[in-house]
Design an enzyme around this catalytic site. Structure first.
Site, short mmCIF file in Angstrom:
data_model
loop_
_atom_site.label_atom_id
_atom_site.label_comp_id
_atom_site.label_asym_id
_atom_site.label_seq_id
_atom_site.Cartn_x
_atom_site.Cartn_y
_atom_site.Cartn_z
N LYS A 1 0.81 -1.23 0.00
CA LYS A 1 0.00 0.00 0.00
C LYS A 1 0.84 1.27 0.00
O LYS A 1 0.40 2.30 -0.53
CB LYS A 1 -0.96 0.01 1.20
CG LYS A 1 -2.11 -0.97 1.07
CD LYS A 1 -3.09 -0.80 2.23
CE LYS A 1 -4.30 -1.70 2.07
NZ LYS A 1 -5.31 -1.46 3.12
N ASN B 1 -4.94 1.99 -1.60
CA ASN B 1 -5.55 0.67 -1.70
C ASN B 1 -6.35 0.50 -2.99
O ASN B 1 -6.82 -0.59 -3.29
CB ASN B 1 -6.45 0.38 -0.49
CG ASN B 1 -7.82 1.00 -0.60
OD1 ASN B 1 -7.99 2.07 -1.19
ND2 ASN B 1 -8.83 0.35 -0.03
N ALA C 1 -4.91 0.32 9.23
CA ALA C 1 -6.37 0.47 9.20
C ALA C 1 -6.81 1.65 10.05
O ALA C 1 -7.68 2.43 9.65
CB ALA C 1 -7.03 -0.82 9.69
N ALA D 1 -13.30 -3.70 13.54
CA ALA D 1 -12.86 -3.88 12.15
C ALA D 1 -12.69 -5.34 11.77
O ALA D 1 -12.59 -5.67 10.59
CB ALA D 1 -11.55 -3.13 11.93
#
Length: 286
Positions: free
Chosen positions: A71, A92, A135, A230
């Site tokens: 990424k 992403n 994240a 998540a």
């Protein structure tokens, strides 16, 4: 699925990636929207990234999804970055815009789009995020871009704590939003922040085993709180069960997974992904 001379490609690129659910999500979306596309998973070495990006242009692909560990590395091959990707420092989603290769990050916007069913908007609200990994940074950056009032990040003291503090300070300076780091083990401080929080997010992997817990269970949650984990491979983590027992609204990570995919799909095709239908299929798949 129809494959012919007009079929366009998209792919997810990472290493490893053969386990990915992204082909299932996107190929189903192509079918449901009558879009003549196909989505593959490409497990490649780092040295092939430049050639992969050039293939997007040469083969007139929709673009790519990028997962770990690429990424950050993929950024140097982009012609342009979206504001979110630039702020987060990670891409992403790669979009082929008439030969111009643009890097986006849909993790944050996909996450907040998945909360619309709760009539939740982060604007002028406070968020508390557990964890400071990739994240978490995506969610924090998007919350700041979307006008959050205050963002508190709780992480355990480790070698990465001070670098994370520096990164958050830069995000705060760039966006003008109050963002600060606190020790996850400091229960008194966490309780004080929780009392003012509208959204609590576990962005760590703690709970993936179905047993571990990311924070002190003695903490009390305010009545109006929305709590999100998540993690999606465990349908209801101990963290979400604990929050539900205190009366909070809860959401697992499946909405975030599909939400970021839906945003990528829209950037590629201009079509809305049928999220409700895909969610039903994913609940059977996961």
């Amino acid at each position: 699925m129809k494959i012919d001379g007009y079929t366009r490609m998209a792919a997810v690129v990472a290493n490893p990636i053969k386990h990915s659910l992204s082909p299932f999500i996107h190929n189903l979306a192509f079918d449901l929207t009558d879009e003549n596309g196909v989505y593959l998973a490409w497990e490649v070495e780092s040295k092939k990234l430049a050639a992969i990006v050039e293939n997007v242009r040469n083969l007139d692909m929709y673009g790519l999804n990028i997962s770990m560990p690429y990424k950050g590395e993929i950024i140097k091959f982009m012609d342009e970055l979206s504001p979110a990707a630039e702020l987060i420092g990670a891409v992403n989603t790669v979009v082929n815009h008439s030969g111009k290769i643009i890097g986006h990050n849909t993790d944050g916007i996909g996450f907040f789009n998945s909360l619309k069913k709760y009539d939740f908007k982060i604007e002028n609200k406070q968020m508390l995020v557990l964890g400071g990994g990739g994240a978490a940074i995506a969610l924090i950056a998007q919350a700041a871009l979307s006008g959050a009032k205050k963002i508190v990040v709780a992480a355990r003291k480790s070698a990465s704590y001070d670098p994370l503090n520096e990164k958050l300070a830069k995000l705060s300076a760039k966006t003008g939003v109050e963002i600060f780091l606190t020790d996850l083990s400091g229960a008194d401080r966490l309780q004080k922040e929780l009392n003012q929080t509208d959204l609590l997010v576990n962005a760590t992997s703690v709970g993936m085993d179905g047993a571990s817990f990311p924070l002190e269970k003695s903490l009390l949650l305010p009545d109006r709180l929305l709590v999100v984990d998540a993690i999606y491979k465990v349908r209801e983590t101990p963290f979400l069960r604990w929050a539900k027992e205190q009366g909070a609204q809860t959401e697992n990570g499946l909405g975030m997974l599909i939400g970021q995919a839906a945003e990528s799909f829209y950037l590629w095709t201009g079509k809305e992904m049928p999220v409700d239908k895909i969610t039903l299929e994913m609940e059977r798949e996961v």
